[in-house]
Design an enzyme around this catalytic site. Structure first.
Site, PDB file in Angstrom:
ATOM      1  N   ALA A  65       0.863  -1.355   0.046  1.00 43.11           N
ATOM      2  CA  ALA A  65      -0.021   0.042  -0.009  1.00 43.11           C
ATOM      3  C   ALA A  65       0.896   1.189  -0.033  1.00 43.11           C
ATOM      4  O   ALA A  65       2.047   0.933   0.494  1.00 43.11           O
ATOM      5  CB  ALA A  65      -0.906  -0.013   1.338  1.00 43.11           C
ATOM      6  N   THR A  67       0.874   4.204   1.997  1.00 43.05           N
ATOM      7  CA  THR A  67       0.674   4.541   3.343  1.00 43.05           C
ATOM      8  C   THR A  67       1.149   5.997   3.987  1.00 43.05           C
ATOM      9  O   THR A  67       0.456   6.279   4.974  1.00 43.05           O
ATOM     10  CB  THR A  67       0.985   3.515   4.392  1.00 43.05           C
ATOM     11  OG1 THR A  67       2.235   3.441   4.351  1.00 43.05           O
ATOM     12  CG2 THR A  67       0.108   2.132   4.026  1.00 43.05           C
ATOM     13  N   ASP A 107      -9.503   2.275   8.326  1.00 43.65           N
ATOM     14  CA  ASP A 107     -10.520   3.151   8.749  1.00 43.65           C
ATOM     15  C   ASP A 107     -10.691   4.248   8.113  1.00 43.65           C
ATOM     16  O   ASP A 107     -11.686   4.870   8.101  1.00 43.65           O
ATOM     17  CB  ASP A 107     -10.271   3.153  10.291  1.00 43.65           C
ATOM     18  CG  ASP A 107      -8.703   3.730  10.753  1.00 43.65           C
ATOM     19  OD1 ASP A 107      -7.757   3.487   9.595  1.00 43.65           O
ATOM     20  OD2 ASP A 107      -8.623   4.963  11.428  1.00 43.65           O
ATOM     21  N   TYR A 130      -5.716   9.449   0.483  1.00 44.15           N
ATOM     22  CA  TYR A 130      -5.473   7.989   0.966  1.00 44.15           C
ATOM     23  C   TYR A 130      -6.736   7.116   0.912  1.00 44.15           C
ATOM     24  O   TYR A 130      -6.946   5.971   0.510  1.00 44.15           O
ATOM     25  CB  TYR A 130      -4.810   8.299   2.205  1.00 44.15           C
ATOM     26  CG  TYR A 130      -4.422   6.686   2.772  1.00 44.15           C
ATOM     27  CD1 TYR A 130      -3.748   5.730   2.248  1.00 44.15           C
ATOM     28  CD2 TYR A 130      -5.082   6.550   4.107  1.00 44.15           C
ATOM     29  CE1 TYR A 130      -3.562   4.654   2.880  1.00 44.15           C
ATOM     30  CE2 TYR A 130      -4.827   5.072   4.671  1.00 44.15           C
ATOM     31  CZ  TYR A 130      -4.001   4.384   4.239  1.00 44.15           C
ATOM     32  OH  TYR A 130      -4.031   3.149   4.978  1.00 44.15           O
ATOM     33  N   LYS A 134      -7.866   3.922  -0.782  1.00 47.03           N
ATOM     34  CA  LYS A 134      -8.147   2.444  -0.219  1.00 47.03           C
ATOM     35  C   LYS A 134      -9.541   2.053  -0.589  1.00 47.03           C
ATOM     36  O   LYS A 134      -9.675   0.794  -0.758  1.00 47.03           O
ATOM     37  CB  LYS A 134      -7.749   2.652   1.104  1.00 47.03           C
ATOM     38  CG  LYS A 134      -6.255   2.805   1.381  1.00 47.03           C
ATOM     39  CD  LYS A 134      -5.492   1.581   1.022  1.00 47.03           C
ATOM     40  CE  LYS A 134      -5.690   0.580   1.924  1.00 47.03           C
ATOM     41  NZ  LYS A 134      -4.641  -0.523   1.470  1.00 47.03           N
TER      42      LYS A 134
END
Length: 297
Positions: A65, A67, A107, A130, A134
């Site tokens: 990912a 991140t 989350d 981000y 995701k």
């Protein structure tokens, strides 16, 4: 049934934790070895792992990912490539080879305006690039036709890589006091506990007993603010937690908006018969008992 895990993103903090688990055969290539945005690279990696498995069941756990939450605001193309296009490619290859896929998400797909833990079917509404990327990755995986699950987690830290715990430990040694945001709530999650949970899930999937729910939440139990989390880190360092001062989100502006409330409900994880992750404070104490030197840097 014997199991082999292919873990794209193997050089990250979760990937390295999975590779370090005892008794688990893990193939964990880093991004330099496996570019998940390249179909050819993914095809080769999956085929190679199936050959390595020699008849054992293979499950892919995608820990790759982008991140860097703030950098994603200005690296949008790169963030979408890794977090959305990459999972789409990975899922397509897994589907074609009949290999199950577990995709790690976050989350940050939620808006952060809730007052109770987010259930898996709560309406998403990411407030950052981000989070958008995701969520796009989740949609790509779940819509691919692959035998796939999405596992959302939050506030991840571990002995490897960069994370909040390491940052707090470093700053404790260089500052008399430290101001930390005290109006954002979440659930810290130790990579060791998350990795153990993912192996349990992958084992169930390999045995043909994967959960009916295709989206699961796996976080440390309980909730805390960033400031409360920092004070707990100071306690583990033997430092005075009162050196951590509270501030508001408006006092610490960042390029990307963070959710004010991003606690995830772990109900579907427990309902699937999977072992709940420990309370976050208990896990943090255990993490320091095992990796104090790594956290202190």
């Amino acid at each position: 049934m014997s199991l082999v895990l292919l873990v794209p993103g193997g050089s990250g903090q979760l990937g390295r934790e999975l590779a370090a688990l005892d008794g688990v055969d893990v193939v964990a290539p880093g991004s330099a070895e496996l570019d998940i945005t390249s179909a050819g690279s993914v095809i080769e990696a999956v085929a190679g792992t199936v050959e390595h498995a020699a008849g054992r069941r293979v499950v892919v756990v995608n820990a790759a990912a982008h991140t860097a939450v703030d950098k994603a605001e200005t690296e949008q193309a790169r963030a979408f490539a890794i977090n959305a296009d990459g999972p789409r490619v990975l899922a397509a290859v897994c589907s074609s080879r009949g290999v199950p896929l577990v995709h790690i998400s976050t989350d940050y797909v939620f808006p952060g305006d809730a007052t109770a833990p987010y259930e898996v079917d709560a309406a998403p509404g990411p407030r950052s690039i981000y989070g958008l990327t995701k969520l796009a990755g989740e949609d790509a995986v779940l819509g691919s036709g692959a035998d796939a699950w999405v596992v959302r987690t939050s506030w991840v830290y571990g002995a490897w890589g960069k994370n909040f715990v390491k940052t707090m430990a470093r700053l404790e040694g260089s500052r008399d006091t430290l101001s930390v945001v005290d109006d954002q709530l979440g659930s810290p999650t130790w990579t060791f506990d998350l990795a153990a949970g993912l192996v349990e899930l992958a084992t169930r999937i390999a045995q043909g007993q994967g959960p009916a729910a295709r989206v699961l939440h796996a976080t440390g139990a309980g909730e805390v603010t960033w400031a409360g989390f920092a004070r707990a880190v100071f306690e583990e360092l033997g430092a005075d937690p009162d050196r951590v001062k509270s501030c508001g989100t408006e006092d610490y502006p960042t390029p990307a908006r963070r959710p004010a409330y991003s606690v995830l409900s772990n109900r579907t994880w427990a309902d699937a018969g999977l072992t709940p992750l420990r309370p976050w404070r208990e896990a943090l104490a255990d993490a320091f008992s095992r990796h104090a030197a790594e956290f202190r840097g």
